[in-house]
Design an enzyme around this catalytic site. Structure first.
Site, short mmCIF file in Angstrom:
data_model
loop_
_atom_site.label_atom_id
_atom_site.label_comp_id
_atom_site.label_asym_id
_atom_site.label_seq_id
_atom_site.Cartn_x
_atom_site.Cartn_y
_atom_site.Cartn_z
N HIS A 219 5.05 -10.19 39.09
CA HIS A 219 5.47 -10.46 37.72
C HIS A 219 4.29 -10.76 36.80
O HIS A 219 4.46 -11.14 35.64
CB HIS A 219 6.43 -11.67 37.76
CG HIS A 219 7.18 -11.93 36.51
ND1 HIS A 219 7.05 -13.10 35.78
CD2 HIS A 219 8.10 -11.19 35.84
CE1 HIS A 219 7.84 -13.08 34.74
NE2 HIS A 219 8.49 -11.93 34.73
N LYS A 221 0.92 -10.52 34.35
CA LYS A 221 0.45 -9.74 33.20
C LYS A 221 -1.03 -10.09 33.02
O LYS A 221 -1.36 -11.14 32.47
CB LYS A 221 1.23 -10.09 31.93
CG LYS A 221 2.77 -9.96 32.07
CD LYS A 221 3.42 -11.29 32.25
CE LYS A 221 4.92 -11.27 32.14
NZ LYS A 221 5.63 -10.47 33.09
N ASP A 226 -14.41 -5.60 30.57
CA ASP A 226 -15.86 -5.79 30.71
C ASP A 226 -16.23 -7.17 31.27
O ASP A 226 -17.35 -7.64 31.06
CB ASP A 226 -16.57 -5.57 29.37
CG ASP A 226 -16.63 -4.10 28.99
OD1 ASP A 226 -16.37 -3.25 29.87
OD2 ASP A 226 -16.92 -3.80 27.83
N HIS A 398 11.08 -15.18 25.19
CA HIS A 398 10.49 -14.84 26.49
C HIS A 398 9.18 -15.58 26.72
O HIS A 398 8.57 -15.44 27.79
CB HIS A 398 10.27 -13.31 26.56
CG HIS A 398 10.00 -12.78 27.91
ND1 HIS A 398 8.80 -12.17 28.24
CD2 HIS A 398 10.75 -12.76 29.04
CE1 HIS A 398 8.83 -11.79 29.50
NE2 HIS A 398 10.00 -12.12 30.02
N LYS A 400 6.58 -18.28 27.72
CA LYS A 400 6.50 -19.37 28.70
C LYS A 400 5.33 -20.26 28.28
O LYS A 400 4.17 -19.90 28.47
CB LYS A 400 6.26 -18.84 30.11
CG LYS A 400 7.28 -17.76 30.56
CD LYS A 400 6.75 -16.37 30.33
CE LYS A 400 7.49 -15.27 31.03
NZ LYS A 400 8.89 -15.17 30.95
N ASP A 405 0.83 -33.74 24.71
CA ASP A 405 0.02 -34.77 24.04
C ASP A 405 -1.03 -34.20 23.10
O ASP A 405 -2.05 -34.83 22.84
CB ASP A 405 -0.67 -35.65 25.08
CG ASP A 405 0.30 -36.39 25.98
OD1 ASP A 405 1.48 -36.50 25.61
OD2 ASP A 405 -0.13 -36.86 27.06
#
Length: 480
Positions: A219, A221, A226, A398, A400, A405
Protein backbone atom coordinates in the site's frame (compact mmCIF):
# COMPACT_ATOMS: atom_id res chain seq x y z
CA UNK A 1 -28.11 -35.90 8.38
CA UNK A 2 -25.63 -37.66 10.66
CA UNK A 3 -22.85 -37.10 8.12
CA UNK A 4 -23.63 -33.38 7.91
CA UNK A 5 -23.61 -32.99 11.68
CA UNK A 6 -20.37 -34.96 11.96
CA UNK A 7 -18.73 -32.85 9.26
CA UNK A 8 -19.98 -29.70 10.97
CA UNK A 9 -18.53 -30.87 14.29
CA UNK A 10 -15.16 -31.85 12.77
CA UNK A 11 -14.78 -28.59 10.88
CA UNK A 12 -15.59 -26.48 13.92
CA UNK A 13 -13.36 -28.60 16.18
CA UNK A 14 -10.39 -28.57 13.77
CA UNK A 15 -10.41 -24.85 13.10
CA UNK A 16 -11.22 -24.02 16.73
CA UNK A 17 -8.13 -25.96 17.77
CA UNK A 18 -6.07 -24.09 15.18
CA UNK A 19 -7.36 -20.74 16.45
CA UNK A 20 -6.60 -21.65 20.07
CA UNK A 21 -3.05 -22.68 19.10
CA UNK A 22 -2.30 -19.26 17.61
CA UNK A 23 -0.44 -17.04 20.05
CA UNK A 24 -0.53 -14.12 17.61
CA UNK A 25 -4.32 -13.83 17.58
CA UNK A 26 -6.01 -11.38 19.94
CA UNK A 27 -8.97 -12.48 22.11
CA UNK A 28 -11.40 -10.35 20.02
CA UNK A 29 -9.99 -12.00 16.89
CA UNK A 30 -10.56 -15.47 18.34
CA UNK A 31 -14.09 -14.53 19.35
CA UNK A 32 -14.88 -13.26 15.85
CA UNK A 33 -13.67 -16.49 14.28
CA UNK A 34 -15.58 -18.63 16.80
CA UNK A 35 -18.79 -16.80 15.88
CA UNK A 36 -18.28 -17.22 12.14
CA UNK A 37 -17.22 -20.88 12.39
CA UNK A 38 -20.18 -21.85 14.55
CA UNK A 39 -22.83 -19.90 12.65
CA UNK A 40 -21.51 -20.60 9.15
CA UNK A 41 -19.13 -23.58 9.43
CA UNK A 42 -18.64 -24.33 5.72
CA UNK A 43 -18.39 -20.72 4.63
CA UNK A 44 -16.36 -19.88 7.73
CA UNK A 45 -13.75 -22.58 7.16
CA UNK A 46 -13.32 -21.47 3.55
CA UNK A 47 -12.90 -17.86 4.64
CA UNK A 48 -10.45 -18.84 7.36
CA UNK A 49 -8.43 -20.88 4.85
CA UNK A 50 -8.22 -17.86 2.52
CA UNK A 51 -7.97 -14.99 4.99
CA UNK A 52 -7.59 -16.30 8.51
CA UNK A 53 -3.82 -16.28 8.89
CA UNK A 54 -1.47 -13.40 8.20
CA UNK A 55 1.34 -15.34 6.58
CA UNK A 56 3.14 -14.07 3.52
CA UNK A 57 5.17 -17.27 3.33
CA UNK A 58 8.43 -18.47 4.81
CA UNK A 59 10.40 -17.65 1.67
CA UNK A 60 9.20 -14.04 1.71
CA UNK A 61 10.06 -13.63 5.39
CA UNK A 62 13.49 -15.18 4.87
CA UNK A 63 14.13 -12.93 1.88
CA UNK A 64 12.99 -9.85 3.84
CA UNK A 65 15.44 -10.66 6.63
CA UNK A 66 18.26 -11.16 4.11
CA UNK A 67 17.48 -7.83 2.45
CA UNK A 68 17.58 -5.84 5.68
CA UNK A 69 20.74 -7.64 6.76
CA UNK A 70 22.28 -6.50 3.48
CA UNK A 71 20.99 -2.95 3.92
CA UNK A 72 22.34 -2.72 7.46
CA UNK A 73 25.70 -4.14 6.35
CA UNK A 74 26.13 -1.73 3.43
CA UNK A 75 24.03 1.35 4.17
CA UNK A 76 23.93 1.77 7.95
CA UNK A 77 25.41 5.26 7.49
CA UNK A 78 22.13 6.28 5.80
CA UNK A 79 19.83 4.77 8.42
CA UNK A 80 20.68 7.18 11.23
CA UNK A 81 22.17 6.71 14.68
CA UNK A 82 19.72 5.73 17.42
CA UNK A 83 21.66 7.79 19.98
CA UNK A 84 20.92 11.00 18.06
CA UNK A 85 17.30 11.04 19.20
CA UNK A 86 18.54 12.30 22.58
CA UNK A 87 19.99 15.44 21.03
CA UNK A 88 17.51 16.01 18.18
CA UNK A 89 14.10 15.35 19.77
CA UNK A 90 12.37 17.04 22.70
CA UNK A 91 12.49 14.67 25.71
CA UNK A 92 8.69 14.47 25.85
CA UNK A 93 8.47 12.97 22.35
CA UNK A 94 11.54 10.71 22.36
CA UNK A 95 9.61 7.50 23.19
CA UNK A 96 7.65 7.72 19.91
CA UNK A 97 10.75 8.39 17.83
CA UNK A 98 12.67 5.62 19.59
CA UNK A 99 9.84 3.19 18.96
CA UNK A 100 9.67 4.14 15.27
CA UNK A 101 13.40 3.50 14.98
CA UNK A 102 13.00 0.02 16.45
CA UNK A 103 10.77 -1.15 13.59
CA UNK A 104 13.13 -1.03 10.59
CA UNK A 105 16.26 0.49 12.06
CA UNK A 106 15.66 3.90 10.49
CA UNK A 107 16.57 6.44 13.18
CA UNK A 108 16.18 10.20 13.49
CA UNK A 109 18.33 12.26 11.12
CA UNK A 110 18.70 16.05 11.20
CA UNK A 111 18.67 18.66 8.46
CA UNK A 112 15.47 17.98 6.52
CA UNK A 113 12.94 20.28 4.86
CA UNK A 114 9.41 19.74 3.62
CA UNK A 115 6.94 21.54 1.38
CA UNK A 116 3.23 20.80 1.60
CA UNK A 117 1.64 20.46 -1.84
CA UNK A 118 -1.43 22.63 -2.38
CA UNK A 119 -3.64 20.00 -4.06
CA UNK A 120 -3.68 17.16 -6.56
CA UNK A 121 -2.92 19.33 -9.58
CA UNK A 122 0.01 21.00 -7.82
CA UNK A 123 1.36 17.62 -6.73
CA UNK A 124 1.18 16.24 -10.26
CA UNK A 125 2.83 19.31 -11.80
CA UNK A 126 5.64 19.43 -9.25
CA UNK A 127 6.30 15.70 -9.41
CA UNK A 128 6.46 15.68 -13.20
CA UNK A 129 8.78 18.71 -13.15
CA UNK A 130 11.08 16.96 -10.69
CA UNK A 131 11.18 13.82 -12.85
CA UNK A 132 11.87 15.93 -15.94
CA UNK A 133 14.79 17.53 -14.08
CA UNK A 134 16.24 14.19 -12.90
CA UNK A 135 19.81 13.48 -13.99
CA UNK A 136 20.64 10.15 -12.35
CA UNK A 137 17.65 8.07 -11.21
CA UNK A 138 13.94 8.05 -10.45
CA UNK A 139 12.31 5.41 -8.25
CA UNK A 140 8.53 5.20 -7.82
CA UNK A 141 6.21 2.77 -6.05
CA UNK A 142 2.43 3.13 -5.95
CA UNK A 143 -0.33 0.94 -4.60
CA UNK A 144 -2.81 2.33 -7.13
CA UNK A 145 -1.50 3.62 -10.44
CA UNK A 146 -4.22 4.52 -12.92
CA UNK A 147 -4.00 5.36 -16.58
CA UNK A 148 -5.68 8.74 -16.05
CA UNK A 149 -4.15 12.22 -16.33
CA UNK A 150 -2.01 11.91 -13.18
CA UNK A 151 -0.95 8.33 -13.79
CA UNK A 152 -0.37 8.97 -17.48
CA UNK A 153 1.65 12.13 -16.88
CA UNK A 154 3.90 10.35 -14.38
CA UNK A 155 4.39 7.43 -16.76
CA UNK A 156 5.23 9.73 -19.66
CA UNK A 157 7.71 11.65 -17.49
CA UNK A 158 9.41 8.36 -16.62
CA UNK A 159 9.55 7.43 -20.30
CA UNK A 160 11.18 10.77 -21.13
CA UNK A 161 13.67 10.34 -18.30
CA UNK A 162 14.60 6.81 -19.34
CA UNK A 163 15.08 7.91 -22.95
CA UNK A 164 17.64 10.52 -21.90
CA UNK A 165 19.61 7.97 -19.90
CA UNK A 166 18.20 8.34 -16.39
CA UNK A 167 17.83 5.05 -14.50
CA UNK A 168 14.10 4.65 -13.83
CA UNK A 169 12.61 1.95 -11.63
CA UNK A 170 8.84 1.79 -11.35
CA UNK A 171 6.88 -0.63 -9.19
CA UNK A 172 3.15 -1.07 -8.72
CA UNK A 173 1.03 -3.36 -6.57
CA UNK A 174 -0.31 -6.42 -8.37
CA UNK A 175 -3.88 -5.83 -7.21
CA UNK A 176 -4.23 -2.07 -6.82
CA UNK A 177 -2.60 -1.36 -10.21
CA UNK A 178 -3.72 -4.47 -12.07
CA UNK A 179 -5.34 -2.54 -14.93
CA UNK A 180 -2.22 -0.48 -15.63
CA UNK A 181 0.06 -3.54 -15.43
CA UNK A 182 -1.97 -5.14 -18.23
CA UNK A 183 -2.11 -1.95 -20.31
CA UNK A 184 -0.22 -0.70 -23.33
CA UNK A 185 1.17 2.19 -21.27
CA UNK A 186 2.98 -0.29 -18.99
CA UNK A 187 4.47 -1.98 -22.08
CA UNK A 188 5.54 1.38 -23.53
CA UNK A 189 7.30 2.19 -20.28
CA UNK A 190 9.21 -1.06 -20.50
CA UNK A 191 10.05 -0.57 -24.18
CA UNK A 192 11.39 2.90 -23.37
CA UNK A 193 13.86 1.53 -20.85
CA UNK A 194 11.95 1.97 -17.59
CA UNK A 195 12.72 -0.98 -15.32
CA UNK A 196 9.43 -2.41 -14.06
CA UNK A 197 8.44 -4.64 -11.16
CA UNK A 198 5.16 -5.83 -9.69
CA UNK A 199 4.80 -5.93 -5.92
CA UNK A 200 3.01 -9.08 -4.71
CA UNK A 201 2.24 -10.31 -8.19
CA UNK A 202 -0.66 -12.62 -9.06
CA UNK A 203 1.42 -14.64 -11.51
CA UNK A 204 0.86 -17.81 -9.47
CA UNK A 205 -2.48 -17.18 -7.82
CA UNK A 206 -3.00 -20.79 -6.71
CA UNK A 207 0.37 -20.85 -4.92
CA UNK A 208 -0.45 -17.52 -3.28
CA UNK A 209 -3.80 -18.83 -2.02
CA UNK A 210 -2.32 -22.07 -0.67
CA UNK A 211 0.85 -20.68 0.92
CA UNK A 212 -0.07 -17.06 1.68
CA UNK A 213 -2.95 -14.60 1.25
CA UNK A 214 -3.85 -12.73 -1.91
CA UNK A 215 -5.12 -9.72 0.07
CA UNK A 216 -1.69 -8.94 1.53
CA UNK A 217 -0.86 -5.82 -0.44
CA UNK A 218 1.86 -3.18 -0.89
CA UNK A 219 0.00 0.00 0.00
CA UNK A 220 3.08 2.26 -0.08
CA UNK A 221 3.43 5.48 -2.08
CA UNK A 222 7.13 6.28 -2.54
CA UNK A 223 8.86 8.59 -5.00
CA UNK A 224 12.61 9.25 -4.88
CA UNK A 225 14.42 11.47 -7.38
CA UNK A 226 18.23 11.61 -7.67
CA UNK A 227 18.54 10.64 -4.01
CA UNK A 228 17.76 14.22 -2.97
CA UNK A 229 13.96 14.55 -3.26
CA UNK A 230 11.23 12.27 -1.94
CA UNK A 231 7.46 12.56 -1.80
CA UNK A 232 5.47 11.07 1.09
CA UNK A 233 1.76 11.14 1.80
CA UNK A 234 -1.54 9.51 0.98
CA UNK A 235 -1.79 10.20 -2.74
CA UNK A 236 -1.61 7.34 -5.21
CA UNK A 237 -0.72 7.94 -8.85
CA UNK A 238 -4.31 8.82 -9.67
CA UNK A 239 -6.55 11.84 -10.19
CA UNK A 240 -8.73 13.12 -7.32
CA UNK A 241 -11.73 12.11 -9.45
CA UNK A 242 -10.57 8.47 -8.96
CA UNK A 243 -12.60 6.87 -11.72
CA UNK A 244 -12.81 3.32 -10.22
CA UNK A 245 -14.88 4.81 -7.37
CA UNK A 246 -15.99 8.08 -8.89
CA UNK A 247 -19.19 8.34 -6.83
CA UNK A 248 -17.08 9.07 -3.73
CA UNK A 249 -14.96 11.72 -5.47
CA UNK A 250 -13.10 13.86 -5.00
CA UNK A 251 -10.57 11.84 -3.06
CA UNK A 252 -8.91 14.35 -0.79
CA UNK A 253 -5.23 13.57 -0.25
CA UNK A 254 -2.16 15.16 1.22
CA UNK A 255 1.43 15.04 -0.01
CA UNK A 256 4.72 16.52 1.20
CA UNK A 257 7.90 16.99 -0.81
CA UNK A 258 11.00 16.32 1.34
CA UNK A 259 14.67 17.09 0.93
CA UNK A 260 17.54 16.14 3.24
CA UNK A 261 18.96 12.94 4.73
CA UNK A 262 15.51 11.41 5.26
CA UNK A 263 15.35 10.96 1.47
CA UNK A 264 18.02 8.25 1.68
CA UNK A 265 15.91 6.33 4.18
CA UNK A 266 12.93 6.36 1.83
CA UNK A 267 15.32 5.25 -0.92
CA UNK A 268 16.37 2.25 1.15
CA UNK A 269 12.75 1.37 1.92
CA UNK A 270 12.00 1.45 -1.80
CA UNK A 271 15.11 -0.66 -2.44
CA UNK A 272 13.90 -3.28 0.05
CA UNK A 273 10.63 -3.65 -1.87
CA UNK A 274 12.41 -3.70 -5.22
CA UNK A 275 14.84 -6.37 -4.03
CA UNK A 276 11.96 -8.45 -2.67
CA UNK A 277 10.08 -8.28 -5.97
CA UNK A 278 13.00 -8.76 -8.37
CA UNK A 279 15.60 -10.75 -6.47
CA UNK A 280 18.22 -8.08 -7.20
CA UNK A 281 20.83 -7.00 -4.65
CA UNK A 282 21.60 -3.63 -3.10
CA UNK A 283 24.74 -3.45 -5.24
CA UNK A 284 22.54 -2.42 -8.16
CA UNK A 285 21.48 0.74 -6.35
CA UNK A 286 23.73 3.77 -6.28
CA UNK A 287 24.27 4.45 -2.59
CA UNK A 288 25.30 7.82 -1.21
CA UNK A 289 28.46 8.05 0.86
CA UNK A 290 28.05 9.50 4.34
CA UNK A 291 30.05 12.57 3.40
CA UNK A 292 27.64 13.22 0.51
CA UNK A 293 24.57 13.39 2.74
CA UNK A 294 24.19 17.13 3.14
CA UNK A 295 21.86 18.17 5.96
CA UNK A 296 19.94 21.34 5.21
CA UNK A 297 20.97 24.25 7.41
CA UNK A 298 18.17 24.90 9.88
CA UNK A 299 16.42 21.71 8.83
CA UNK A 300 14.34 19.56 11.14
CA UNK A 301 14.77 15.97 12.43
CA UNK A 302 12.79 13.20 10.78
CA UNK A 303 12.80 9.49 10.13
CA UNK A 304 11.14 6.94 7.87
CA UNK A 305 8.98 4.13 9.23
CA UNK A 306 7.86 1.14 7.17
CA UNK A 307 5.57 -1.65 8.33
CA UNK A 308 4.18 -4.78 6.74
CA UNK A 309 3.41 -8.48 7.21
CA UNK A 310 7.13 -9.28 7.27
CA UNK A 311 7.71 -6.86 10.18
CA UNK A 312 6.64 -7.54 13.77
CA UNK A 313 2.94 -7.60 14.52
CA UNK A 314 1.32 -4.58 16.14
CA UNK A 315 4.01 -2.09 15.12
CA UNK A 316 1.61 0.56 13.81
CA UNK A 317 -0.87 0.70 16.72
CA UNK A 318 2.05 0.54 19.17
CA UNK A 319 3.72 3.47 17.41
CA UNK A 320 0.52 5.50 17.56
CA UNK A 321 0.06 4.56 21.22
CA UNK A 322 3.56 5.85 21.99
CA UNK A 323 2.91 9.10 20.14
CA UNK A 324 -0.52 9.60 21.70
CA UNK A 325 0.91 9.00 25.16
CA UNK A 326 3.41 11.83 24.50
CA UNK A 327 0.73 14.38 23.58
CA UNK A 328 0.59 17.25 26.06
CA UNK A 329 -2.14 19.58 24.85
CA UNK A 330 -3.50 18.78 21.39
CA UNK A 331 -3.74 15.82 19.03
CA UNK A 332 -5.45 15.84 15.62
CA UNK A 333 -5.75 12.75 13.42
CA UNK A 334 -7.35 12.34 10.02
CA UNK A 335 -7.88 8.91 8.47
CA UNK A 336 -10.34 7.46 5.96
CA UNK A 337 -10.47 4.07 7.67
CA UNK A 338 -10.80 3.81 11.45
CA UNK A 339 -11.13 0.33 12.93
CA UNK A 340 -8.77 0.46 15.92
CA UNK A 341 -7.48 -2.34 18.07
CA UNK A 342 -7.70 -2.09 21.85
CA UNK A 343 -4.21 -0.54 22.08
CA UNK A 344 -5.09 2.41 19.89
CA UNK A 345 -8.65 2.91 21.16
CA UNK A 346 -7.64 3.00 24.80
CA UNK A 347 -4.72 5.33 24.05
CA UNK A 348 -7.05 7.87 22.43
CA UNK A 349 -9.54 7.70 25.29
CA UNK A 350 -6.78 7.94 27.89
CA UNK A 351 -5.33 11.04 26.21
CA UNK A 352 -8.73 12.73 26.19
CA UNK A 353 -9.35 11.81 29.83
CA UNK A 354 -6.08 13.43 30.92
CA UNK A 355 -6.99 16.69 29.21
CA UNK A 356 -5.48 16.45 25.72
CA UNK A 357 -7.74 18.00 23.08
CA UNK A 358 -8.18 14.93 20.82
CA UNK A 359 -9.79 15.60 17.43
CA UNK A 360 -10.56 12.85 14.91
CA UNK A 361 -11.59 13.50 11.30
CA UNK A 362 -13.20 10.79 9.16
CA UNK A 363 -15.11 10.87 5.85
CA UNK A 364 -18.87 11.20 6.24
CA UNK A 365 -19.44 8.83 3.30
CA UNK A 366 -16.98 5.96 3.09
CA UNK A 367 -16.25 3.72 0.12
CA UNK A 368 -16.26 0.74 2.51
CA UNK A 369 -19.60 0.02 4.20
CA UNK A 370 -17.80 -2.37 6.54
CA UNK A 371 -15.38 0.27 7.77
CA UNK A 372 -18.14 2.87 7.98
CA UNK A 373 -20.25 0.69 10.29
CA UNK A 374 -17.30 -0.53 12.36
CA UNK A 375 -15.93 3.01 12.80
CA UNK A 376 -19.21 4.34 14.13
CA UNK A 377 -19.42 1.57 16.70
CA UNK A 378 -16.58 3.36 18.53
CA UNK A 379 -18.13 6.84 18.45
CA UNK A 380 -19.95 6.51 21.77
CA UNK A 381 -16.83 5.44 23.67
CA UNK A 382 -14.63 8.13 22.06
CA UNK A 383 -17.13 10.95 22.55
CA UNK A 384 -17.85 9.86 26.12
CA UNK A 385 -14.09 10.10 26.84
CA UNK A 386 -14.03 13.66 25.52
CA UNK A 387 -12.71 13.17 21.98
CA UNK A 388 -14.13 15.41 19.25
CA UNK A 389 -15.21 13.74 16.00
CA UNK A 390 -15.77 15.47 12.66
CA UNK A 391 -17.15 13.81 9.52
CA UNK A 392 -15.77 15.35 6.33
CA UNK A 393 -18.40 15.92 3.64
CA UNK A 394 -16.32 17.35 0.77
CA UNK A 395 -15.57 13.98 -0.83
CA UNK A 396 -13.68 10.99 0.47
CA UNK A 397 -11.09 12.26 2.92
CA UNK A 398 -8.13 9.97 2.15
CA UNK A 399 -5.43 11.98 3.95
CA UNK A 400 -3.65 10.14 6.75
CA UNK A 401 -2.26 12.78 9.12
CA UNK A 402 -1.29 13.24 12.74
CA UNK A 403 -0.25 16.53 14.34
CA UNK A 404 0.62 16.92 17.99
CA UNK A 405 1.21 19.93 20.22
CA UNK A 406 2.14 22.13 17.25
CA UNK A 407 5.52 20.48 16.74
CA UNK A 408 5.31 16.73 15.87
CA UNK A 409 3.74 15.23 12.74
CA UNK A 410 3.30 11.83 11.14
CA UNK A 411 2.32 11.54 7.50
CA UNK A 412 2.22 8.67 5.04
CA UNK A 413 0.12 5.74 3.85
CA UNK A 414 -1.01 4.09 7.11
CA UNK A 415 -4.69 4.04 7.97
CA UNK A 416 -5.96 3.34 11.47
CA UNK A 417 -7.62 0.03 10.65
CA UNK A 418 -6.80 -3.64 11.05
CA UNK A 419 -5.81 -4.00 7.39
CA UNK A 420 -3.16 -1.31 7.72
CA UNK A 421 -2.04 -2.76 11.05
CA UNK A 422 -1.66 -6.37 9.91
CA UNK A 423 -1.89 -6.85 6.15
CA UNK A 424 -0.48 -3.93 4.18
CA UNK A 425 3.03 -2.71 3.54
CA UNK A 426 2.92 0.97 4.57
CA UNK A 427 5.38 3.88 4.66
CA UNK A 428 5.38 7.01 6.83
CA UNK A 429 7.63 9.86 7.88
CA UNK A 430 7.72 11.04 11.48
CA UNK A 431 9.09 14.54 12.10
CA UNK A 432 9.50 17.28 14.69
CA UNK A 433 9.13 20.76 13.25
CA UNK A 434 6.74 23.60 14.20
CA UNK A 435 6.57 25.07 10.68
CA UNK A 436 5.77 21.79 8.87
CA UNK A 437 3.39 20.77 11.63
CA UNK A 438 1.61 24.12 11.32
CA UNK A 439 1.20 23.62 7.57
CA UNK A 440 -0.35 20.18 8.12
CA UNK A 441 -2.44 21.52 11.03
CA UNK A 442 -3.88 24.26 8.81
CA UNK A 443 -4.77 21.64 6.20
CA UNK A 444 -6.51 19.64 8.92
CA UNK A 445 -8.44 22.78 9.88
CA UNK A 446 -9.64 23.06 6.29
CA UNK A 447 -10.96 19.49 6.57
CA UNK A 448 -12.77 20.40 9.78
CA UNK A 449 -14.29 23.47 8.11
CA UNK A 450 -15.87 21.12 5.54
CA UNK A 451 -17.11 18.67 8.15
CA UNK A 452 -20.09 18.01 10.40
CA UNK A 453 -19.31 17.73 14.09
CA UNK A 454 -20.67 14.53 15.63
CA UNK A 455 -22.47 15.13 18.92
CA UNK A 456 -22.82 12.50 21.63
CA UNK A 457 -26.55 13.21 21.80
CA UNK A 458 -26.88 12.33 18.13
CA UNK A 459 -25.07 9.03 18.59
CA UNK A 460 -27.22 8.15 21.60
CA UNK A 461 -30.32 8.87 19.50
CA UNK A 462 -29.38 6.42 16.73
CA UNK A 463 -32.06 3.71 16.25
CA UNK A 464 -31.35 0.47 18.09
CA UNK A 465 -31.05 -1.49 14.81
CA UNK A 466 -28.31 0.86 13.59
CA UNK A 467 -26.35 0.47 16.82
CA UNK A 468 -26.73 -3.32 16.70
CA UNK A 469 -25.57 -3.38 13.07
CA UNK A 470 -22.51 -1.23 13.80
CA UNK A 471 -21.56 -3.37 16.79
CA UNK A 472 -22.04 -6.66 14.93
CA UNK A 473 -19.75 -5.48 12.15
CA UNK A 474 -17.15 -4.29 14.67
CA UNK A 475 -17.35 -7.63 16.53
CA UNK A 476 -16.54 -9.66 13.44
CA UNK A 477 -14.16 -6.98 12.17
CA UNK A 478 -11.06 -9.21 12.55
CA UNK A 479 -12.64 -11.62 10.06
CA UNK A 480 -13.53 -8.87 7.59
Amino acid sequence: MTFVLTLHFLLVLTFTARILLRDDLSPPGRLAWFIVLNVLPYFGTAVYFLFGEIDIGKRAVKRHDEIFDEIRANASHLMGDKTQVDTLIDPIYRPGFRYAGSINGFHTVAGNSAELMADGDATRARLVADIDAATDHVHVLYYIWLNDQTGGDVAQALIRAAQRGVTCRAMADGLGSRALIKSGLWRRMQESGVELAVALSFRNLLRTIVLSRFDLRNHRKITVIDGCITYCGSRNSADPEFLPKAKYAPWVDIMLRFEGPVVAQNQLLFASDWMQATGESLDQFKLIAEREVEPITGGFPAQVMGVGPTERRGATPQLFANLIASAQSELIISTPYFVPDATLLESLCAAAHRGVAVTLIYPKVNDSWIVSAASRSYYHQLLDAGCVIHEFKGGLLHAKTLTMDGCVSLIGSSNLDLRSFDLNYENNILLQDPATTLAIFERQQSYIASSDKVELSTVLAWPYYRRIWNNVIATIGPVL
